[in-house]
Design a protein around this motif. Structure first.
Motif, PDB file in Angstrom:
ATOM      1  N   ASP A  27      34.317  46.442  39.722  1.00 11.33           N
ATOM      2  CA  ASP A  27      34.337  47.901  39.868  1.00 11.33           C
ATOM      3  C   ASP A  27      34.897  48.305  41.232  1.00 11.33           C
ATOM      4  O   ASP A  27      35.681  49.251  41.336  1.00 11.33           O
ATOM      5  CB  ASP A  27      32.927  48.475  39.698  1.00 11.33           C
ATOM      6  N   GLU A  28      34.488  47.578  42.288  1.00  6.77           N
ATOM      7  CA  GLU A  28      35.006  47.852  43.635  1.00  6.77           C
ATOM      8  C   GLU A  28      36.521  47.642  43.684  1.00  6.77           C
ATOM      9  O   GLU A  28      37.249  48.442  44.287  1.00  6.77           O
ATOM     10  CB  GLU A  28      34.342  46.948  44.663  1.00  6.77           C
ATOM     11  N   LEU A  29      36.978  46.560  43.061  1.00  9.08           N
ATOM     12  CA  LEU A  29      38.423  46.289  43.034  1.00  9.08           C
ATOM     13  C   LEU A  29      39.179  47.396  42.304  1.00  9.08           C
ATOM     14  O   LEU A  29      40.268  47.796  42.729  1.00  9.08           O
ATOM     15  CB  LEU A  29      38.708  44.935  42.374  1.00  9.08           C
ATOM     16  N   LEU A  30      38.610  47.900  41.218  1.00 15.66           N
ATOM     17  CA  LEU A  30      39.256  48.990  40.478  1.00 15.66           C
ATOM     18  C   LEU A  30      39.358  50.251  41.338  1.00 15.66           C
ATOM     19  O   LEU A  30      40.381  50.953  41.294  1.00 15.66           O
ATOM     20  CB  LEU A  30      38.495  49.297  39.186  1.00 15.66           C
ATOM     21  N   LYS A  34      42.779  52.097  42.486  1.00 13.17           N
ATOM     22  CA  LYS A  34      43.010  53.531  42.316  1.00 13.17           C
ATOM     23  C   LYS A  34      43.428  54.177  43.634  1.00 13.17           C
ATOM     24  O   LYS A  34      44.244  55.093  43.663  1.00 13.17           O
ATOM     25  CB  LYS A  34      41.749  54.193  41.767  1.00 13.17           C
ATOM     26  N   ALA A  35      42.883  53.655  44.740  1.00 18.08           N
ATOM     27  CA  ALA A  35      43.215  54.179  46.071  1.00 18.08           C
ATOM     28  C   ALA A  35      44.552  53.658  46.582  1.00 18.08           C
ATOM     29  O   ALA A  35      45.025  54.079  47.640  1.00 18.08           O
ATOM     30  CB  ALA A  35      42.106  53.822  47.055  1.00 18.08           C
ATOM     31  N   GLY A  36      45.159  52.704  45.849  1.00 15.37           N
ATOM     32  CA  GLY A  36      46.451  52.173  46.251  1.00 15.37           C
ATOM     33  C   GLY A  36      46.381  50.958  47.154  1.00 15.37           C
ATOM     34  O   GLY A  36      47.410  50.454  47.604  1.00 15.37           O
ATOM     35  N   GLU A  37      45.180  50.466  47.438  1.00 18.72           N
ATOM     36  CA  GLU A  37      45.026  49.301  48.308  1.00 18.72           C
ATOM     37  C   GLU A  37      45.305  47.994  47.574  1.00 18.72           C
ATOM     38  O   GLU A  37      45.675  47.005  48.185  1.00 18.72           O
ATOM     39  CB  GLU A  37      43.600  49.241  48.870  1.00 18.72           C
ATOM     40  N   VAL A  38      45.085  48.000  46.261  1.00 17.25           N
ATOM     41  CA  VAL A  38      45.285  46.820  45.425  1.00 17.25           C
ATOM     42  C   VAL A  38      46.357  47.141  44.389  1.00 17.25           C
ATOM     43  O   VAL A  38      46.349  48.212  43.786  1.00 17.25           O
ATOM     44  CB  VAL A  38      43.957  46.418  44.733  1.00 17.25           C
ATOM     45  N   VAL A  39      47.284  46.218  44.188  1.00 14.58           N
ATOM     46  CA  VAL A  39      48.374  46.412  43.237  1.00 14.58           C
ATOM     47  C   VAL A  39      47.987  45.880  41.859  1.00 14.58           C
ATOM     48  O   VAL A  39      48.236  46.523  40.841  1.00 14.58           O
ATOM     49  CB  VAL A  39      49.660  45.710  43.740  1.00 14.58           C
ATOM     50  N   ALA A  40      47.373  44.684  41.817  1.00  8.98           N
ATOM     51  CA  ALA A  40      47.020  44.075  40.533  1.00  8.98           C
ATOM     52  C   ALA A  40      45.791  43.181  40.693  1.00  8.98           C
ATOM     53  O   ALA A  40      45.537  42.642  41.773  1.00  8.98           O
ATOM     54  CB  ALA A  40      48.185  43.255  39.988  1.00  8.98           C
ATOM     55  N   GLU A  63      47.142  42.417  46.932  1.00  9.69           N
ATOM     56  CA  GLU A  63      46.943  43.567  47.820  1.00  9.69           C
ATOM     57  C   GLU A  63      48.261  44.321  48.030  1.00  9.69           C
ATOM     58  O   GLU A  63      49.343  43.723  47.943  1.00  9.69           O
ATOM     59  CB  GLU A  63      46.422  43.090  49.178  1.00  9.69           C
ATOM     60  N   ALA A  64      48.169  45.593  48.342  1.00 10.62           N
ATOM     61  CA  ALA A  64      49.348  46.410  48.611  1.00 10.62           C
ATOM     62  C   ALA A  64      50.091  45.910  49.850  1.00 10.62           C
ATOM     63  O   ALA A  64      51.295  46.139  49.988  1.00 10.62           O
ATOM     64  CB  ALA A  64      48.951  47.875  48.782  1.00 10.62           C
ATOM     65  N   THR A  65      49.405  45.204  50.720  1.00 10.80           N
ATOM     66  CA  THR A  65      50.012  44.660  51.940  1.00 10.80           C
ATOM     67  C   THR A  65      50.894  43.447  51.652  1.00 10.80           C
ATOM     68  O   THR A  65      51.603  42.971  52.531  1.00 10.80           O
ATOM     69  CB  THR A  65      48.918  44.216  52.931  1.00 10.80           C
TER      70      THR A  65
END
Length: 101
Positions: A27-30, A34-40, A63-65
């Motif tokens: 749930d935290e990862l989702l 949604k916040a754009g910090e994680v891509v997949a 990660e988006a990084t």
């Protein structure tokens, strides 16, 4: 059947998790996605090990990084897990498995 370490199997969004803790981390990862910090997010990623065995990592997070993280959520850390973690990290270097409690 009760789990050896009192973990309660839980389902989220059609996915089954071995514990409430693992489902809560998903749930935290989702939320981070949604916040754009994680891509997949990939769940239950298998690694082949010698002797016809395998290790299943709870999460593979992109990660988006550009960082890629291998994450295992643990309530109880066992000797078997420690051995498998060390084996995966040596066979599949430079992979490092992060442990989340």
């Amino acid at each position: 059947m009760k789990h050896k370490y009192r973990a309660v199997r839980t389902e989220r969004h059609g996915l089954k998790f071995d514990s409430k803790r693992e489902a809560a981390y998903y749930d935290e990862l989702l939320l981070r996605k949604k916040a754009g910090e994680v891509v997949a997010i990939l769940t239950h990623v298998p690694f082949a090990l010698p002797g016809g065995t395998r290790y299943v990592c709870d999460f593979l997070v992109f990660e988006a990084t550009g960082d890629v993280r291998f994450i295992d959520v643990k309530g109880v850390r066992t000797r078997k897990f420690d051995m498998q973690k060390k084996l995966v990290e040596s066979l599949y270097a430079p992979i490092e498995i992060e442990i989340v409690k």
